[in-house]
Scaffold this active site. Structure first.
Site, PDB file in Angstrom:
ATOM      1  N   ARG A   1      70.926 -18.497  21.846  1.00 42.23           N
ATOM      2  CA  ARG A   1      72.389 -18.471  21.925  1.00 42.23           C
ATOM      3  C   ARG A   1      72.962 -19.844  22.286  1.00 42.23           C
ATOM      4  O   ARG A   1      74.076 -20.179  21.878  1.00 42.23           O
ATOM      5  CB  ARG A   1      72.837 -17.419  22.936  1.00 42.23           C
ATOM      6  CG  ARG A   1      72.665 -16.006  22.411  1.00 42.23           C
ATOM      7  CD  ARG A   1      73.190 -14.960  23.361  1.00 42.23           C
ATOM      8  NE  ARG A   1      73.112 -13.635  22.751  1.00 42.23           N
ATOM      9  CZ  ARG A   1      73.429 -12.508  23.371  1.00 42.23           C
ATOM     10  NH1 ARG A   1      73.866 -12.537  24.614  1.00 42.23           N
ATOM     11  NH2 ARG A   1      73.319 -11.356  22.745  1.00 42.23           N
TER      12      ARG A   1
ATOM     13  N   GLY B   1      71.585  -6.259  16.922  1.00 44.17           N
ATOM     14  CA  GLY B   1      70.865  -5.205  17.635  1.00 44.17           C
ATOM     15  C   GLY B   1      69.360  -5.255  17.475  1.00 44.17           C
ATOM     16  O   GLY B   1      68.751  -6.312  17.344  1.00 44.17           O
TER      17      GLY B   1
ATOM     18  N   GLY C   1      77.280  -4.825  18.742  1.00 46.39           N
ATOM     19  CA  GLY C   1      78.459  -3.976  18.567  1.00 46.39           C
ATOM     20  C   GLY C   1      79.481  -4.592  17.639  1.00 46.39           C
ATOM     21  O   GLY C   1      80.107  -3.893  16.833  1.00 46.39           O
TER      22      GLY C   1
END
Length: 425
Positions: free
Chosen positions: A61, A382, A405
């Protein structure tokens, strides 16, 4: 993986969907960024070692946002970072949730020292942003330490905008774009321009491009344990897909709707009518709705359970399905080889257990081959991302989404609050 968002249409999409939102380079064409404060929302919620609570175990990330940070630095902007780590509840907050844990590694990645202030709003932050020089980067404390963040509190949003000294905003945190929080939505009402960062742009183009303007045939591979979490996605994709392939624990609710034996497999009884309805809709729309023809069943939910492969018409009492079988893998691979665009969300079985990971790994391998042949392959967040990375096949996919999500909601056709508030082109 193609990291340049402006080049992806040469990789197989039928056309580019409308570029409705202002991007990073569009922002630079509107405003001279040199010397300007820019508030940047990032998702730096990295996993940390359970041993010491501070060693980063996967910096993906952090690496993902480097292009956006480097662009702003090269433009001479004063970059103020807002981010979160974990889900803080009540103070005192643990050190592992403080953003200082990512400062050193982020500094290494952008080859420039990232400054840190242990507050989010207030006079100390205002003083820190006021003393910044062009090209510098300042990291604020975890925005979720303030309860106003997740409640999208207007006063907190205003205080964040004021303390950052910014009138320009960039959101590069796709993973939080489906949440209307103060740092992803409310703060934008105090900005002259709000733009998407490179990562956000890439996510929107691949995920929206895959369903709004795909090269066809388009397939969706949908897996996971529960039908309930995937019904909206399947319903939305029925209007767009040529193939829908279903795996994972959710298949047994469909089998129950078809009157097949399911043994001790998990079934959502209340969704049996919905499963039947989805299959009818697929047939009416001419969508090939593929369910596995065989499954790997186990005598218990355990990594070392006794297992065997059976037809879906012959699942024995007391046994539970934990993966798709070899015939199903062959069927899915045959369909995937015909497609020009594939979206995958959810594993085919309990891939955390090695003997029940074959179906998931096989789909990942098939998508790797499809990508090599020019197919656009989008891994929609996910567990499917974890499965692809576990198989070592991440670099062979066209795009791996950073949002779980958020990816699902975009595939469902929903508007994401963190995207809606961005400035239009």
């Amino acid at each position: 993986i193609d990291s340049n968002p402006t080049m992806m249409w040469k990789r197989g999409f039928a056309k580019a969907p409308a570029r409705a939102k202002l991007g990073l380079e569009g922002l630079a064409s509107q405003v001279n960024l040199s010397g300007q404060h820019v508030l940047v929302r990032l998702d730096l919620n990295v996993p940390l070692s359970k041993d010491d609570g501070k060693t980063i175990t996967n910096d993906k990330r952090l690496r993902a946002v480097v292009p956006t940070l480097n662009f702003l630095r090269q433009q001479g902007a004063k970059t103020v970072i807002a981010t979160h780590i974990g889900r803080p509840k009540e103070p005192p907050f643990p050190d592992a949730m403080k953003t200082s844990v990512v400062r050193e590694r982020l500094s290494e990645l952008i080859d420039s020292e990232v400054q840190y202030v242990a507050e989010i709003v207030g006079s100390n932050v205002k003083a820190a942003t006021g003393s910044m020089i062009p090209g510098s980067v300042l990291l604020l404390e975890n925005v979720r330490f303030n309860k106003g963040e997740t409640k999208n509190n207007p006063e907190f949003a205003a205080a964040l905008a004021d303390a950052s000294s910014a009138k320009l905003y960039v959101n590069d945190a796709f993973g939080t774009a489906h949440r209307a929080h103060a740092s992803t939505a409310g703060v934008c009402s105090h900005m002259t321009y709000s733009a998407a960062g490179y990562l956000m742009e890439k996510e929107l183009k691949y995920l929206k491009g895959a369903v709004d303007a795909p090269a066809v045939p388009l397939a969706a591979v949908i897996g996971g344990a529960k039908v309930s979490t995937k019904v909206p996605v399947i319903e939305s994709l029925l209007d767009k897909c040529d193939y829908i392939m279903v795996g994972g624990g959710m298949i047994f609710t469909f089998y129950k709707a078809m009157g097949k034996p399911v043994g001790a497999s998990m079934v959502e009884e209340d969704l049996i009518p919905m499963a039947a309805e989805l299959m009818k809709k697929a047939e009416a729309k001419g969508v090939k709705f593929l369910l596995p023809s065989d499954v790997v069943v186990a005598d218990k939910f355990d990594a070392n359970a006794t297992a065997k492969t059976v037809s879906v018409d012959d699942i024995p009492d007391g046994w539970m399905g934990l993966d798709i079988g070899a015939d199903s893998i062959a069927d899915f691979n045959g369909a995937l080889s015909k497609c020009k665009t594939v979206v995958w969300n959810g594993p085919m079985g309990v891939f955390e257990f090695e003997q029940f990971a074959r179906g998931t790994v096989a789909v990942a391998e098939a998508l790797g081959k499809a990508t090599d042949s020019g197919c656009i392959t989008v891994i929609g967040g996910g567990d499917s991302v974890a499965a692809v990375e576990k198989a070592g096949l991440g670099p062979r996919m066209s795009h791996i989404s950073t949002g779980g999500g958020a990816s699902l909601e975009l595939l469902e056709g929903k508007d994401l609050p963190g995207v809606t508030v961005l400035s239009n082109m």
